[in-house]
Design a protein around this motif. Structure first.
Motif, PDB file in Angstrom:
ATOM      1  N   ALA A  27      -5.074   4.750  -7.589  1.00 34.01           N
ATOM      2  CA  ALA A  27      -4.263   4.319  -6.444  1.00 34.01           C
ATOM      3  C   ALA A  27      -5.148   4.051  -5.226  1.00 34.01           C
ATOM      4  N   LYS A  28      -6.129   4.937  -5.020  1.00 32.56           N
ATOM      5  CA  LYS A  28      -7.034   4.765  -3.872  1.00 32.56           C
ATOM      6  C   LYS A  28      -7.807   3.462  -3.985  1.00 32.56           C
ATOM      7  N   ALA A  72       2.101   6.339  -7.066  1.00 32.48           N
ATOM      8  CA  ALA A  72       1.005   7.181  -7.550  1.00 32.48           C
ATOM      9  C   ALA A  72       1.335   8.656  -7.346  1.00 32.48           C
ATOM     10  N   GLU A  73       1.976   8.953  -6.230  1.00 32.02           N
ATOM     11  CA  GLU A  73       2.332  10.353  -5.963  1.00 32.02           C
ATOM     12  C   GLU A  73       3.348  10.854  -6.989  1.00 32.02           C
ATOM     13  N   ALA A  76       1.177   4.095  -2.912  1.00 34.07           N
ATOM     14  CA  ALA A  76       0.973   5.521  -2.632  1.00 34.07           C
ATOM     15  C   ALA A  76       2.135   6.349  -3.177  1.00 34.07           C
ATOM     16  N   TYR A  77       3.356   5.843  -2.976  1.00 33.40           N
ATOM     17  CA  TYR A  77       4.527   6.581  -3.460  1.00 33.40           C
ATOM     18  C   TYR A  77       4.542   6.673  -4.982  1.00 33.40           C
ATOM     19  N   ASN A 116       0.663  13.081   0.846  1.00 30.04           N
ATOM     20  CA  ASN A 116      -0.419  13.480  -0.065  1.00 30.04           C
ATOM     21  C   ASN A 116      -1.748  13.087   0.554  1.00 30.04           C
ATOM     22  N   ASN A 117      -2.799  13.276  -0.225  1.00 29.95           N
ATOM     23  CA  ASN A 117      -4.113  13.018   0.365  1.00 29.95           C
ATOM     24  C   ASN A 117      -4.425  11.535   0.527  1.00 29.95           C
ATOM     25  N   MET A 118      -3.469  10.696   0.123  1.00 27.55           N
ATOM     26  CA  MET A 118      -3.673   9.257   0.314  1.00 27.55           C
ATOM     27  C   MET A 118      -3.250   8.822   1.720  1.00 27.55           C
ATOM     28  N   LEU A 133      -6.024   7.591   3.966  1.00 29.74           N
ATOM     29  CA  LEU A 133      -6.494   6.244   3.622  1.00 29.74           C
ATOM     30  C   LEU A 133      -5.542   5.174   4.178  1.00 29.74           C
ATOM     31  N   ILE A 134      -4.254   5.426   3.993  1.00 38.94           N
ATOM     32  CA  ILE A 134      -3.264   4.450   4.450  1.00 38.94           C
ATOM     33  C   ILE A 134      -3.295   4.340   5.975  1.00 38.94           C
ATOM     34  N   GLU A 168      -4.499   9.289  -8.926  1.00 40.37           N
ATOM     35  CA  GLU A 168      -4.766   9.181  -7.483  1.00 40.37           C
ATOM     36  C   GLU A 168      -6.013   8.361  -7.203  1.00 40.37           C
ATOM     37  N   ILE A 175       0.840  -1.201   0.000  1.00 41.96           N
ATOM     38  CA  ILE A 175       0.000   0.000   0.000  1.00 41.96           C
ATOM     39  C   ILE A 175       0.877   1.255   0.000  1.00 41.96           C
ATOM     40  N   ILE A 176       1.917   1.238   0.839  1.00 44.25           N
ATOM     41  CA  ILE A 176       2.805   2.411   0.902  1.00 44.25           C
ATOM     42  C   ILE A 176       3.507   2.608  -0.450  1.00 44.25           C
ATOM     43  N   LEU A 233       5.163   7.231   5.232  1.00 44.84           N
ATOM     44  CA  LEU A 233       4.036   7.561   4.357  1.00 44.84           C
ATOM     45  C   LEU A 233       4.297   8.817   3.530  1.00 44.84           C
ATOM     46  N   PRO A 234       3.830   8.815   2.292  1.00 39.64           N
ATOM     47  CA  PRO A 234       4.018  10.007   1.455  1.00 39.64           C
ATOM     48  C   PRO A 234       3.088  11.138   1.901  1.00 39.64           C
TER      49      PRO A 234
END
Lengths: 128, 215
Positions: free
Chosen positions: A104-105, A81-82, A78-79, B38-40, B43-44, A101, A74-75, B35-36
């Motif tokens: 990714a969600k 996708a960012e 997220a990276y 951002n708006n995710m 969620l994480i 995004e 998941i991490i 964690l990055p």
């Protein structure tokens, strides 16, 4: 002093990016992509070391490795996708960044399903 | 005495749980740092919260009911992990043994086939190669899938045939003699047919799965 190298490279890339953006916008995006990839590759070994430490800790705490791997995934998602979304934003395509995004969600939610199921199962068992 | 033993066990279990919870909280804090921005992140964090909840709840429920086993928690805690490793090693050894038996079986089949083909007249040297596929059946090792036979036509010279046998003399009456190559071709076809028949009958192998090559 890797950080000095990265910051130096970042500053040089920024200067070139600004110059290129005014004259040849398409090359500016490529430069930004290349820099992102380079930083990612440079950090790869270190990320691996961190993950190894986490895995050892998890083994000591008798944590299910399946769930920890899911968290790592998941991490990672997220990276990635960012990275993608930021490059799209730099290029001025806000809508594409939004879609990245969004994807990714959804992927993160799909990966979290086993954890949610496990929690639900536990709660159902707890309630007599 | 028994009460003290139970108390000690309980204390040990609680101490284990506390230790694990501390490690889990530390682990999640470290993960939080990864964690990055951002708006995710939101969620994480939710998913990680669920993970912590699960990691804490599971051993607690284990204490409350002994027979409880969470089916979604298909996990590798340390002791199970060790058992898995031992089982995996056992399976590995079994696989190696099966592979060796399979190779030996193939070799024997090839030797047997060679011996059978040598009994056919006009066959000199023979070499066989067999493709065997494994069979998941008790007592069975494999099933022959394909057979390739390399044949060198000629008489089979064994130690009992020291005297060269008299070659047959063919007398052709008439004007046209059959060319030598054609006669040879005929012999080859006969040998090929015989070999295919023998192998097909003996090993119940389909004829199209037998290949005969002359060299």
């Amino acid at each position: 002093m890797e950080i000095l190298q990265i910051v130096g490279l970042g500053l040089i890339s920024t200067v070139f990016y600004i110059i290129l953006k005014e004259r040849k916008g398409e090359f500016a995006i490529q430069l930004s992509l290349a820099f992102a990839a380079l930083v990612f590759i440079l950090m790869m070994d270190k990320i691996q070391a961190i993950l190894q430490v986490f895995e050892d800790l998890a083994l000591k705490a008798n944590i299910n490795m399946f769930y920890l791997t899911t968290i790592f995934k998941i991490i990672g998602i997220a990276y990635i996708a960012e990275f993608g979304a930021q490059i799209c934003r730099d290029a001025g395509t806000e809508s594409i960044a939004g879609k990245i995004e969004f994807a990714a969600k959804i992927i993160i939610m799909v990966l979290a399903i086993p954890i949610i199921v496990a929690i639900l199962e536990t709660i159902v068992r707890l309630i007599p | 005495m028994t009460n003290k033993l139970v108390g000690d066990t309980m204390l040990q279990a609680i101490s284990d749980i506390v230790k694990n919870v501390v490690i889990i909280i530390l682990l999640t804090n470290f993960l939080d740092m990864l964690l990055p921005n951002n708006n995710m992140q939101r969620l994480i964090k939710v998913v990680m919260g669920l993970f912590v909840l699960l990691a804490i709840l599971n051993p607690l429920i284990g204490i409350l009911s002994d027979d409880y086993e969470l089916s979604a928690w298909q996990l590798s805690t340390l002791p199970e992990h060790k058992v898995d490793t031992v089982l995996a090693q056992g399976q590995k050894i079994v696989n190696i043994q099966q592979e060796q038996a399979f190779l030996e079986y193939r070799k024997r089949i090839e030797k047997q086939m060679e011996a059978l083909i040598k009994l056919i007249p006009n066959v000199g040297q023979v070499q066989c190669s067999v493709k065997v596929e494994p069979v998941n059946k008790v007592g069975a090792i494999g099933r022959i899938k394909y057979a390739t036979v390399w044949v060198n036509p000629g008489e089979n010279k064994t130690q009992f045939q020291l005297v060269k046998p008299v070659e047959p003399v063919n007398i052709q009456i008439g004007e046209k003699n059959e060319p030598v190559s054609r006669t040879q071709e005929k012999i080859y076809t006969q040998i090929k047919e015989k070999i295919i028949n023998v192998i097909s009958n003996y090993y119940s192998l389909e004829k199209e799965n037998i290949e005969v090559i002359f060299y």
